[in-house]
Design a protein around this motif. Structure first.
Motif, PDB file in Angstrom:
ATOM      1  N   THR A 179       0.824  -1.211   0.000  1.00 25.56           N
ATOM      2  CA  THR A 179       0.000   0.000   0.000  1.00 25.56           C
ATOM      3  C   THR A 179       0.859   1.264   0.000  1.00 25.56           C
ATOM      4  OG1 THR A 179      -0.169   0.049   2.431  1.00 25.56           O
ATOM      5  CG2 THR A 179      -1.862  -1.160   1.230  1.00 25.56           C
ATOM      6  N   LYS A 180       2.116   1.140   0.417  1.00 30.10           N
ATOM      7  CA  LYS A 180       3.040   2.267   0.332  1.00 30.10           C
ATOM      8  C   LYS A 180       3.552   2.434  -1.094  1.00 30.10           C
ATOM      9  CE  LYS A 180       3.283   3.940   4.496  1.00 30.10           C
ATOM     10  NZ  LYS A 180       2.922   5.353   4.767  1.00 30.10           N
ATOM     11  N   LEU A 181       3.625   1.315  -1.805  1.00 30.93           N
ATOM     12  CA  LEU A 181       4.105   1.353  -3.179  1.00 30.93           C
ATOM     13  C   LEU A 181       2.921   1.670  -4.101  1.00 30.93           C
ATOM     14  CD1 LEU A 181       6.973   0.774  -4.352  1.00 30.93           C
ATOM     15  CD2 LEU A 181       6.074  -1.413  -5.101  1.00 30.93           C
ATOM     16  N   GLY A 208      -2.749  -0.173  -2.482  1.00 30.97           N
ATOM     17  CA  GLY A 208      -1.704  -0.996  -3.063  1.00 30.97           C
ATOM     18  C   GLY A 208      -2.275  -1.869  -4.156  1.00 30.97           C
ATOM     19  N   ILE A 209      -1.605  -1.917  -5.298  1.00 29.55           N
ATOM     20  CA  ILE A 209      -2.068  -2.710  -6.435  1.00 29.55           C
ATOM     21  C   ILE A 209      -0.959  -3.670  -6.831  1.00 29.55           C
ATOM     22  CG2 ILE A 209      -2.883  -2.650  -8.821  1.00 29.55           C
ATOM     23  CD1 ILE A 209      -3.817   0.240  -8.263  1.00 29.55           C
ATOM     24  N   MET A 210      -1.222  -4.961  -6.669  1.00 31.41           N
ATOM     25  CA  MET A 210      -0.210  -5.970  -6.959  1.00 31.41           C
ATOM     26  C   MET A 210      -0.673  -6.871  -8.104  1.00 31.41           C
ATOM     27  SD  MET A 210       2.132  -5.167  -4.875  1.00 31.41           S
ATOM     28  CE  MET A 210       3.214  -6.553  -5.195  1.00 31.41           C
ATOM     29  N   PRO A 211       0.117  -7.008  -9.165  1.00 34.14           N
ATOM     30  CA  PRO A 211      -0.227  -7.932 -10.255  1.00 34.14           C
ATOM     31  C   PRO A 211      -0.093  -9.375  -9.774  1.00 34.14           C
ATOM     32  CG  PRO A 211       1.465  -6.323 -10.906  1.00 34.14           C
ATOM     33  CD  PRO A 211       1.369  -6.285  -9.419  1.00 34.14           C
ATOM     34  N   ILE A 212      -1.080 -10.212 -10.073  1.00 32.36           N
ATOM     35  CA  ILE A 212      -0.991 -11.616  -9.663  1.00 32.36           C
ATOM     36  C   ILE A 212      -1.101 -12.588 -10.838  1.00 32.36           C
ATOM     37  CG2 ILE A 212      -1.750 -11.229  -7.296  1.00 32.36           C
ATOM     38  CD1 ILE A 212      -4.546 -12.033  -8.078  1.00 32.36           C
ATOM     39  N   SER A 213      -1.570 -12.101 -11.995  1.00 24.76           N
ATOM     40  CA  SER A 213      -1.556 -12.961 -13.184  1.00 24.76           C
ATOM     41  C   SER A 213      -1.781 -12.095 -14.431  1.00 24.76           C
ATOM     42  CB  SER A 213      -2.631 -14.056 -13.118  1.00 24.76           C
ATOM     43  OG  SER A 213      -3.931 -13.495 -13.225  1.00 24.76           O
ATOM     44  N   ARG A 214      -1.455 -12.699 -15.560  1.00 21.69           N
ATOM     45  CA  ARG A 214      -1.660 -11.999 -16.830  1.00 21.69           C
ATOM     46  C   ARG A 214      -2.017 -13.018 -17.901  1.00 21.69           C
ATOM     47  NH1 ARG A 214       2.829  -8.919 -20.683  1.00 21.69           N
ATOM     48  NH2 ARG A 214       1.337  -8.317 -22.303  1.00 21.69           N
ATOM     49  N   ASN A 215      -3.021 -12.680 -18.711  1.00 18.28           N
ATOM     50  CA  ASN A 215      -3.417 -13.500 -19.847  1.00 18.28           C
ATOM     51  C   ASN A 215      -3.596 -12.577 -21.046  1.00 18.28           C
ATOM     52  OD1 ASN A 215      -4.334 -15.451 -21.580  1.00 18.28           O
ATOM     53  ND2 ASN A 215      -6.356 -15.682 -20.623  1.00 18.28           N
ATOM     54  N   PHE A 230      -5.297  -8.000 -10.818  1.00 18.26           N
ATOM     55  CA  PHE A 230      -4.676  -7.233  -9.740  1.00 18.26           C
ATOM     56  C   PHE A 230      -5.352  -7.531  -8.405  1.00 18.26           C
ATOM     57  CE2 PHE A 230      -4.105  -4.189 -13.392  1.00 18.26           C
ATOM     58  CZ  PHE A 230      -2.725  -4.349 -13.501  1.00 18.26           C
ATOM     59  N   GLU A 231      -4.537  -7.564  -7.368  1.00 16.39           N
ATOM     60  CA  GLU A 231      -5.035  -7.595  -6.002  1.00 16.39           C
ATOM     61  C   GLU A 231      -4.916  -6.180  -5.451  1.00 16.39           C
ATOM     62  OE1 GLU A 231      -3.950 -10.751  -2.931  1.00 16.39           O
ATOM     63  OE2 GLU A 231      -2.881  -8.994  -2.173  1.00 16.39           O
ATOM     64  N   VAL A 232      -6.024  -5.626  -4.964  1.00 17.58           N
ATOM     65  CA  VAL A 232      -6.031  -4.250  -4.465  1.00 17.58           C
ATOM     66  C   VAL A 232      -6.254  -4.256  -2.960  1.00 17.58           C
ATOM     67  CG1 VAL A 232      -7.131  -1.982  -4.615  1.00 17.58           C
ATOM     68  CG2 VAL A 232      -6.941  -3.417  -6.662  1.00 17.58           C
ATOM     69  N   ARG A 233      -5.381  -3.568  -2.247  1.00 17.14           N
ATOM     70  CA  ARG A 233      -5.500  -3.430  -0.795  1.00 17.14           C
ATOM     71  C   ARG A 233      -5.464  -1.967  -0.400  1.00 17.14           C
ATOM     72  NH1 ARG A 233      -4.992  -7.949   2.303  1.00 17.14           N
ATOM     73  NH2 ARG A 233      -4.520  -9.872   1.160  1.00 17.14           N
ATOM     74  N   GLN A 234      -6.040  -1.692   0.760  1.00 11.08           N
ATOM     75  CA  GLN A 234      -6.031  -0.327   1.303  1.00 11.08           C
ATOM     76  C   GLN A 234      -5.585  -0.372   2.756  1.00 11.08           C
ATOM     77  OE1 GLN A 234      -9.844   1.625   1.592  1.00 11.08           O
ATOM     78  NE2 GLN A 234      -8.928   3.672   1.580  1.00 11.08           N
ATOM     79  N   SER A 235      -4.648   0.512   3.100  1.00  8.20           N
ATOM     80  CA  SER A 235      -4.138   0.538   4.472  1.00  8.20           C
ATOM     81  C   SER A 235      -5.093   1.293   5.381  1.00  8.20           C
ATOM     82  CB  SER A 235      -2.763   1.200   4.509  1.00  8.20           C
ATOM     83  OG  SER A 235      -2.857   2.555   4.108  1.00  8.20           O
ATOM     84  N   ASN A 262      -6.135  -3.897   4.296  1.00  9.31           N
ATOM     85  CA  ASN A 262      -7.371  -4.639   4.027  1.00  9.31           C
ATOM     86  C   ASN A 262      -7.531  -4.916   2.529  1.00  9.31           C
ATOM     87  OD1 ASN A 262      -8.456  -4.600   6.787  1.00  9.31           O
ATOM     88  ND2 ASN A 262      -8.604  -2.393   6.460  1.00  9.31           N
ATOM     89  N   LEU A 263      -7.988  -6.127   2.234  1.00  7.33           N
ATOM     90  CA  LEU A 263      -8.228  -6.500   0.846  1.00  7.33           C
ATOM     91  C   LEU A 263      -9.495  -5.818   0.326  1.00  7.33           C
ATOM     92  CD1 LEU A 263      -7.433  -8.284  -1.600  1.00  7.33           C
ATOM     93  CD2 LEU A 263      -8.945 -10.050  -0.659  1.00  7.33           C
ATOM     94  N   ILE A 264      -9.341  -5.062  -0.755  1.00 12.30           N
ATOM     95  CA  ILE A 264     -10.487  -4.403  -1.403  1.00 12.30           C
ATOM     96  C   ILE A 264     -11.141  -5.344  -2.399  1.00 12.30           C
ATOM     97  CG2 ILE A 264     -11.222  -2.471  -2.865  1.00 12.30           C
ATOM     98  CD1 ILE A 264     -10.424  -1.663  -0.051  1.00 12.30           C
ATOM     99  N   GLY A 265     -10.313  -6.106  -3.120  1.00 14.24           N
ATOM    100  CA  GLY A 265     -10.854  -7.054  -4.079  1.00 14.24           C
ATOM    101  C   GLY A 265      -9.821  -7.484  -5.103  1.00 14.24           C
ATOM    102  N   ILE A 266     -10.212  -8.443  -5.931  1.00 10.25           N
ATOM    103  CA  ILE A 266      -9.401  -8.920  -7.050  1.00 10.25           C
ATOM    104  C   ILE A 266     -10.072  -8.425  -8.328  1.00 10.25           C
ATOM    105  CG2 ILE A 266      -8.384 -10.921  -8.190  1.00 10.25           C
ATOM    106  CD1 ILE A 266      -7.450 -10.605  -5.337  1.00 10.25           C
ATOM    107  N   PHE A 267      -9.301  -7.843  -9.222  1.00  6.63           N
ATOM    108  CA  PHE A 267      -9.861  -7.232 -10.425  1.00  6.63           C
ATOM    109  C   PHE A 267      -9.133  -7.727 -11.683  1.00  6.63           C
ATOM    110  CE2 PHE A 267     -10.659  -4.385  -6.951  1.00  6.63           C
ATOM    111  CZ  PHE A 267     -11.912  -3.836  -7.188  1.00  6.63           C
ATOM    112  N   ASP A 268      -9.900  -7.927 -12.740  1.00  8.61           N
ATOM    113  CA  ASP A 268      -9.338  -8.171 -14.066  1.00  8.61           C
ATOM    114  C   ASP A 268      -9.417  -6.869 -14.851  1.00  8.61           C
ATOM    115  OD1 ASP A 268      -8.717 -10.784 -13.633  1.00  8.61           O
ATOM    116  OD2 ASP A 268     -10.446 -11.623 -14.704  1.00  8.61           O
TER     117      ASP A 268
END
Length: 232
Positions: free
Chosen positions: A105-107, A188-195, A201-206, A214-220
């Motif tokens: 979330t800092k990145l 914070g937005i972290m890539p977890i897969s690519r097609n 992306f996995e999105v979290r908020q501090s 906290n996990l906000i959700g998984i998004f395509d």
């Protein structure tokens, strides 16, 4: 009589010309001083920005931030790069303390267009992706065979996530963040897969004191169409 009149008129005209001439010189001098001051400020920012990028490329992030902080009247490039450096240094500190989710979330999304800074952001995202996947992996099976299979699956997933992070550019992350509204500090937005053109992306908020992410959700996110869908 006429001669005296014209003589006085000539003197008056000359005096007025001198007054207006001096006023014009004053305005020109003031304008030149302002332009010179502006050029000096721009030059100081440009030099600091260039030097900071060199330091970032060498991995000297603290020194780069110090160099930018030395500018009295920073321009937008300096301000944006300073923000990115502060976020990166904070994320790096959290990573070293094994606070991986907080580090993500800092990145947050980048503000500057610095190439060495983008490279540093991506490298840290890859490290975080690996660390988070390993940290989140748990093996509840007591069977040796199951343990072996579970470890293999976890290793494969970690490698896949790291590959996705390495293949995802900061511009794609920024585009998704802007469209989804997660382009603010604390997300914070972290890539977890690519097609192909679809990135997951996995999105979290501090939380306010940055102790929980906290996990906000998984998004395509489809980078071709610019559309996103929440899938988890």
């Amino acid at each position: 009589m006429k001669k005296g009149f014209w003589s006085k008129a000539t003197v008056s005209a000359a005096a007025l010309a001198m007054i207006f001439g001096l006023a014009g010189c004053g305005q020109k001098s003031s304008s030149n001083h302002s332009s010179s001051s502006q050029r000096t400020t721009q030059s100081a920012s440009a030099k600091a920005y260039t030097r900071a990028n060199e330091l970032i490329a060498d991995g000297k992030y603290g020194q780069a931030l110090d160099r930018l902080d030395e500018v009295d009247e920073p321009n937008k490039n300096v301000e944006n790069l300073s923000t990115d450096l502060e976020n990166y240094i904070s994320a790096q500190r959290q990573y070293r303390q094994h606070h991986y989710q907080q580090a993500s979330t800092k990145l947050s999304t980048m503000h500057s267009h610095s190439k060495p800074m983008r490279k540093a952001f991506k490298a840290l995202r890859v490290k975080l992706t690996k660390a988070m996947e390993i940290s989140n992996s748990s093996n509840s099976s007591s069977s040796t065979t199951s343990q072996s299979n579970g470890q293999t699956n976890n290793q494969n997933q970690t490698a896949a996530n790291a590959k996705a992070a390495s293949q995802t550019s900061e511009s794609v992350i920024g585009d998704f963040a802007n469209k989804a509204g997660y382009n603010k500090e604390g997300y914070g937005i972290m890539p977890i897969s690519r097609n192909g053109n679809v990135y997951r992306f996995e999105v979290r908020q501090s939380n306010p004191d940055n102790t929980v992410a906290n996990l906000i959700g998984i998004f395509d996110y489809n980078s071709s169409t610019g559309t996103y869908t929440k899938v988890g």
